[in-house]
Scaffold this active site. Structure first.
Site, PDB file in Angstrom:
ATOM      1  N   TYR A  39      -0.201  -2.292   3.296  1.00  0.00           N
ATOM      2  CA  TYR A  39      -1.534  -2.868   3.047  1.00  0.00           C
ATOM      3  C   TYR A  39      -2.075  -2.472   1.674  1.00  0.00           C
ATOM      4  O   TYR A  39      -2.389  -3.345   0.854  1.00  0.00           O
ATOM      5  CB  TYR A  39      -2.490  -2.480   4.181  1.00  0.00           C
ATOM      6  CG  TYR A  39      -3.853  -3.117   4.053  1.00  0.00           C
ATOM      7  CD1 TYR A  39      -4.055  -4.442   4.414  1.00  0.00           C
ATOM      8  CD2 TYR A  39      -4.936  -2.390   3.579  1.00  0.00           C
ATOM      9  CE1 TYR A  39      -5.299  -5.034   4.298  1.00  0.00           C
ATOM     10  CE2 TYR A  39      -6.182  -2.974   3.456  1.00  0.00           C
ATOM     11  CZ  TYR A  39      -6.362  -4.293   3.821  1.00  0.00           C
ATOM     12  OH  TYR A  39      -7.597  -4.876   3.704  1.00  0.00           O
ATOM     13  N   LYS A  43      -2.641  -4.843  -1.945  1.00  0.00           N
ATOM     14  CA  LYS A  43      -3.909  -4.881  -2.677  1.00  0.00           C
ATOM     15  C   LYS A  43      -3.716  -4.439  -4.123  1.00  0.00           C
ATOM     16  O   LYS A  43      -4.291  -5.017  -5.049  1.00  0.00           O
ATOM     17  CB  LYS A  43      -4.968  -4.012  -1.997  1.00  0.00           C
ATOM     18  CG  LYS A  43      -5.275  -4.412  -0.576  1.00  0.00           C
ATOM     19  CD  LYS A  43      -5.771  -5.827  -0.496  1.00  0.00           C
ATOM     20  CE  LYS A  43      -6.122  -6.169   0.936  1.00  0.00           C
ATOM     21  NZ  LYS A  43      -6.535  -7.547   1.090  1.00  0.00           N
TER      22      LYS A  43
END
Length: 146
Positions: A39, A43
């Site tokens: 995750y 990003k």
């Protein structure tokens, strides 16, 4: 604030290569106890892509500002279980401090995006705007280069 969290460089680099199969393979190759890195790695890759692409002829050369926002904790279905119990709130307060007004709503994040997309934005491009209630300032302090 995932962009500030630890990440897997191999996943970031694979995402930036534009090769989806390589990115999936890099993510799958992480040890099981490091799967959570996917995750923040995605990003980080997105933030780097914005910085890389914004000044190019494809974007700036056509008069199109390209930016991204990095919200902190936003009250959504994904966060509701964390913010609705004492243990989850304590974890968030320790790891994601938000001194200006606490948790964000979708509207709190939407307003800066609306301005970034508006005709009034003639010069802001290639930026990662932290819409985070101060999380970035608390976590990085005055160290803007890491």
């Amino acid at each position: 604030m995932a962009v500030l969290q630890p990440n897997a460089a191999a996943v970031v680099d694979a995402c930036l290569s534009g090769d989806e199969a390589a990115a999936l393979a890099a993510a799958a190759a992480l040890p099981e106890d490091q799967g959570y890195l996917n995750y923040p790695s995605s990003k980080r890759a997105l933030a780097r892509w914005v910085r890389r692409e914004a000044p190019t002829d494809a974007w700036a050369g056509r008069g199109i500002p390209l930016n991204a926002v990095a919200p902190s904790v936003v009250l959504t279905a994904m966060t509701k279980d964390l913010v609705n119990n004492d243990e989850g709130r304590a974890l968030l307060e320790r790891s994601v401090p938000m001194p200006l007004g606490g948790y964000a709503t979708a509207e709190d994040v939407a307003w800066p995006i609306l301005w970034l997309l508006s005709p009034e934005n003639k010069k802001v491009t290639g930026q990662l705007l932290f819409v985070d209630g101060g999380t970035d300032a608390v976590l990085r302090g005055d160290n803007l280069w890491e």
